[in-house]
Scaffold this motif. Structure first.
Motif, PDB file in Angstrom:
ATOM      1  N   ALA A  28      42.611  50.353  31.497  1.00 52.01           N
ATOM      2  CA  ALA A  28      41.556  49.693  32.083  1.00 52.01           C
ATOM      3  C   ALA A  28      42.222  48.824  33.156  1.00 52.01           C
ATOM      4  N   SER A  29      41.667  48.734  34.438  1.00 52.92           N
ATOM      5  CA  SER A  29      42.164  47.966  35.516  1.00 52.92           C
ATOM      6  C   SER A  29      41.476  46.641  35.450  1.00 52.92           C
ATOM      7  N   VAL A  30      42.030  45.384  35.499  1.00 55.76           N
ATOM      8  CA  VAL A  30      41.556  44.180  35.052  1.00 55.76           C
ATOM      9  C   VAL A  30      41.928  43.209  36.201  1.00 55.76           C
ATOM     10  N   ALA A  31      41.035  42.325  36.685  1.00 54.00           N
ATOM     11  CA  ALA A  31      41.143  41.412  37.664  1.00 54.00           C
ATOM     12  C   ALA A  31      41.025  40.108  36.977  1.00 54.00           C
ATOM     13  N   TYR A  32      42.140  39.245  36.880  1.00 50.27           N
ATOM     14  CA  TYR A  32      42.233  37.859  36.175  1.00 50.27           C
ATOM     15  C   TYR A  32      42.128  36.930  36.987  1.00 50.27           C
ATOM     16  N   ARG A  55      45.515  43.196  38.043  1.00 43.40           N
ATOM     17  CA  ARG A  55      45.326  42.947  39.445  1.00 43.40           C
ATOM     18  C   ARG A  55      45.181  41.402  39.984  1.00 43.40           C
ATOM     19  N   GLU A  56      45.763  40.981  40.901  1.00 42.13           N
ATOM     20  CA  GLU A  56      45.546  39.579  41.371  1.00 42.13           C
ATOM     21  C   GLU A  56      44.362  39.486  42.181  1.00 42.13           C
ATOM     22  N   ILE A  57      43.693  38.237  42.248  1.00 44.72           N
ATOM     23  CA  ILE A  57      42.582  38.067  43.134  1.00 44.72           C
ATOM     24  C   ILE A  57      42.836  37.042  44.346  1.00 44.72           C
ATOM     25  N   ALA A  58      42.665  37.422  45.359  1.00 48.19           N
ATOM     26  CA  ALA A  58      42.972  36.570  46.556  1.00 48.19           C
ATOM     27  C   ALA A  58      42.356  35.185  46.506  1.00 48.19           C
ATOM     28  N   ASP A  59      43.130  34.149  46.891  1.00 46.53           N
ATOM     29  CA  ASP A  59      42.648  32.659  46.986  1.00 46.53           C
ATOM     30  C   ASP A  59      42.402  32.357  45.479  1.00 46.53           C
ATOM     31  N   PRO A  60      43.335  32.329  44.712  1.00 49.82           N
ATOM     32  CA  PRO A  60      42.980  32.170  43.148  1.00 49.82           C
ATOM     33  C   PRO A  60      42.547  30.892  43.007  1.00 49.82           C
ATOM     34  N   VAL A  84      38.234  39.607  34.213  1.00 52.69           N
ATOM     35  CA  VAL A  84      38.558  38.624  32.781  1.00 52.69           C
ATOM     36  C   VAL A  84      38.887  37.320  33.207  1.00 52.69           C
ATOM     37  N   THR A  85      38.341  36.350  32.414  1.00 54.10           N
ATOM     38  CA  THR A  85      38.566  34.909  32.718  1.00 54.10           C
ATOM     39  C   THR A  85      38.385  34.412  31.271  1.00 54.10           C
ATOM     40  N   ALA A  86      38.459  33.088  31.376  1.00 51.65           N
ATOM     41  CA  ALA A  86      38.651  31.912  29.965  1.00 51.65           C
ATOM     42  C   ALA A  86      37.558  31.172  29.944  1.00 51.65           C
ATOM     43  N   ASN A  87      36.470  31.270  30.600  1.00 46.13           N
ATOM     44  CA  ASN A  87      35.418  30.202  30.767  1.00 46.13           C
ATOM     45  C   ASN A  87      34.067  30.810  30.822  1.00 46.13           C
ATOM     46  N   PRO A  88      33.150  30.510  29.928  1.00 44.01           N
ATOM     47  CA  PRO A  88      31.448  31.137  30.046  1.00 44.01           C
ATOM     48  C   PRO A  88      31.076  30.652  31.355  1.00 44.01           C
ATOM     49  N   GLY A  89      31.216  29.504  31.940  1.00 46.86           N
ATOM     50  CA  GLY A  89      30.550  29.366  33.212  1.00 46.86           C
ATOM     51  C   GLY A  89      31.241  30.187  34.322  1.00 46.86           C
ATOM     52  N   CYS A  90      32.324  30.530  34.241  1.00 47.19           N
ATOM     53  CA  CYS A  90      32.989  31.306  35.222  1.00 47.19           C
ATOM     54  C   CYS A  90      32.526  32.714  35.224  1.00 47.19           C
ATOM     55  N   LEU A  91      32.421  33.140  33.803  1.00 48.00           N
ATOM     56  CA  LEU A  91      31.791  34.570  33.618  1.00 48.00           C
ATOM     57  C   LEU A  91      30.361  34.687  34.120  1.00 48.00           C
ATOM     58  N   MET A  92      29.393  33.734  33.934  1.00 50.04           N
ATOM     59  CA  MET A  92      28.200  33.656  34.428  1.00 50.04           C
ATOM     60  C   MET A  92      27.926  33.591  35.862  1.00 50.04           C
ATOM     61  N   GLN A  93      28.848  32.583  36.600  1.00 51.77           N
ATOM     62  CA  GLN A  93      28.904  32.480  38.139  1.00 51.77           C
ATOM     63  C   GLN A  93      29.232  33.615  38.798  1.00 51.77           C
ATOM     64  N   ILE A  94      30.552  34.137  38.607  1.00 53.66           N
ATOM     65  CA  ILE A  94      31.177  35.252  39.288  1.00 53.66           C
ATOM     66  C   ILE A  94      30.120  36.556  38.833  1.00 53.66           C
ATOM     67  N   HIS A 146      35.932  38.213  28.476  1.00 52.71           N
ATOM     68  CA  HIS A 146      36.823  37.110  28.312  1.00 52.71           C
ATOM     69  C   HIS A 146      38.367  37.819  27.728  1.00 52.71           C
ATOM     70  N   THR A 147      39.185  36.946  27.871  1.00 51.84           N
ATOM     71  CA  THR A 147      40.792  37.452  27.434  1.00 51.84           C
ATOM     72  C   THR A 147      40.649  37.750  25.874  1.00 51.84           C
ATOM     73  N   ALA A 148      40.014  36.870  25.263  1.00 45.67           N
ATOM     74  CA  ALA A 148      40.056  37.430  23.750  1.00 45.67           C
ATOM     75  C   ALA A 148      39.245  38.809  23.408  1.00 45.67           C
ATOM     76  N   GLN A 149      38.238  38.940  24.201  1.00 44.01           N
ATOM     77  CA  GLN A 149      37.626  40.219  24.083  1.00 44.01           C
ATOM     78  C   GLN A 149      38.413  41.524  24.230  1.00 44.01           C
TER      79      GLN A 149
END
Length: 418
Positions: free
Chosen positions: A299-303, A332-337, A375-385, A400-403
């Protein structure tokens, strides 16, 4: 105690401007008073005896509290402490219009209460089945909440204690959270399974409540302290080596439990001791090192760096190293992290317009990676993005990273409900 702003911390700012390009509201509006150094100048004016005007309160309210400025600051200004102190002052002295009071009453009467959120899942599930055309018919902020909400998933029961697989390396408590528990139960289940697979006895007290993060970040200090005392009572005598948190904002606040309850003689020492045990999920696993074999996961993942993980806790490399340790996975990295996605706890509910702008920027950068998964580590970010991607007409799966780790360790296909 009378709310106050620490004058010594205010004086640490040398107004160099390094914070400006990292501040989401300054990036959006280019307004000096909506930058960290501008807000610090307003704090200075309050210390000099200037009244707290509605305009000044608005500039403080507009801050996302993302702490990107803390990372950028060469002078070590403790802006996070300052904005939290100032928001206590705002809550004490600034009379809000009744519609805003009503909205905040709804938000803080709902989000920090897992049982109330669980009741909300029924109507939300019905709305999601009836379809998106209803979105435009919902009044005001309800449409914002509905657009942000992830697909409602059934609850996943967790045992009070999950034994380590193989040699026990640690005994850890696990915070289940509020929004995480209600809307991302699969993330909690994955977290517990990974911890057990990595040699941890996992203690999951069923009666745990809110940690107080949303309240403390919004200046509701007494409310936050009440929630925090409950967490101390829950985990203080649990016999744990660490308290593992899988939501960035919660972890950031729990690491400052000692400061929040420092003036409470019945809790100060216990809170400080528990705060010293708080660790993010990825932080703990990075410290322990891998024990469970990883199976290939093509899989390809943007963190995405959640702000309160990267900026407030300084946890950046550990999640990436965990992901890089999975065979077949491409990171893969995201611009303006460093720029916030616009979630910021409940900021996106209180400020839906600018939050949507920030979400659109982040969604554009995420989609530009071409990754299959965010992939991220916060529920708010998952919903917002996720909402930003949908609004842009794009598609990307979120996890989530754990998944991701859980899927690799179990040798199963990665899915949003893994």
């Amino acid at each position: 105690m009378e709310p106050r702003i620490d004058a010594d911390l205010v004086s640490d700012c040398v107004h160099c401007g390094f914070c400006l390009p990292t501040c989401p509201t300054y990036v959006l509006w280019g307004e000096e008073m909506d930058s960290p150094r501008g807000r610090i100048q307003l704090m200075h004016q309050l210390l000099e005896g200037e009244p707290l005007t509605p305009t000044a309160a608005g500039h403080f309210d507009a801050c996302l509290g993302c702490m990107a400025c803390v990372t950028a600051c060469p002078s070590g200004v403790r802006y996070g402490t300052l904005i939290e102190q100032t928001r206590v002052v705002v809550e004490e002295r600034h009379p809000r219009p009744w519609p805003e009071r009503a909205l905040r009453g709804l938000v803080f009467g709902l989000f920090p209460h897992p049982r109330r959120l669980a009741v909300l899942k029924g109507p939300l599930r019905l709305y999601q089945r009836l379809g998106a055309p209803l979105l435009d018919r919902l009044p005001g902020r309800l449409s914002t909440l509905a657009a942000l909400a992830p697909p409602v998933r059934p609850a996943v029961p967790l045992p009070a204690r999950l034994p380590a697989l193989g040699t026990r390396r640690a005994v850890v408590g696990m915070l289940t959270g509020c929004v995480q528990r209600a809307f991302f139960p699969d993330v909690n289940a994955a977290t517990a399974r990974v911890l057990a697979a990595e040699g941890c006895d996992v203690v999951i007290p069923p009666g745990q409540g809110c940690c107080g993060a949303l309240s403390v970040h919004s200046g509701r200090r007494e409310e936050a302290a009440r929630f925090a005392r409950g967490i101390v009572d829950t985990f203080d005598a649990a016999g744990i080596d660490a308290l593992v948190v899988n939501a960035a904002g919660c972890g950031s606040s729990l690491k400052e439990l000692g400061d929040l309850l420092a003036d409470d003689p019945g809790y100060a020492g216990r809170a400080a001791a528990l705060a010293g045990k708080v660790t993010d999920f990825a932080e703990l696993l990075g410290r322990l090192g891998p024990a469970a074999p990883r199976h290939p996961l093509p899989a390809s993942v943007a963190y995405h760096d959640a702000c309160h993980l990267a900026h407030a806790q300084g946890v950046r490399s550990q999640p990436r190293e965990l992901l890089r340790g999975i065979p077949g996975l491409v990171l893969r990295e995201i611009a303006d992290p460093e720029l916030c996605c616009g979630s910021a706890g409940v900021w996106n509910v209180l400020n839906p317009g600018p939050a949507a702008e920030l979400g659109a920027r982040k969604a554009r950068d995420v989609l530009a990676t071409g990754a299959q998964w965010l992939v991220t580590a916060n529920p708010g970010c998952l919903m917002q993005i996720g909402a930003g991607v949908r609004a842009a007409g794009g598609t990307i799966r979120t996890a989530h990273t754990a998944q991701v780790l859980d899927a690799s360790i179990r040798g199963v296909r990665l899915s949003a409900g893994a």
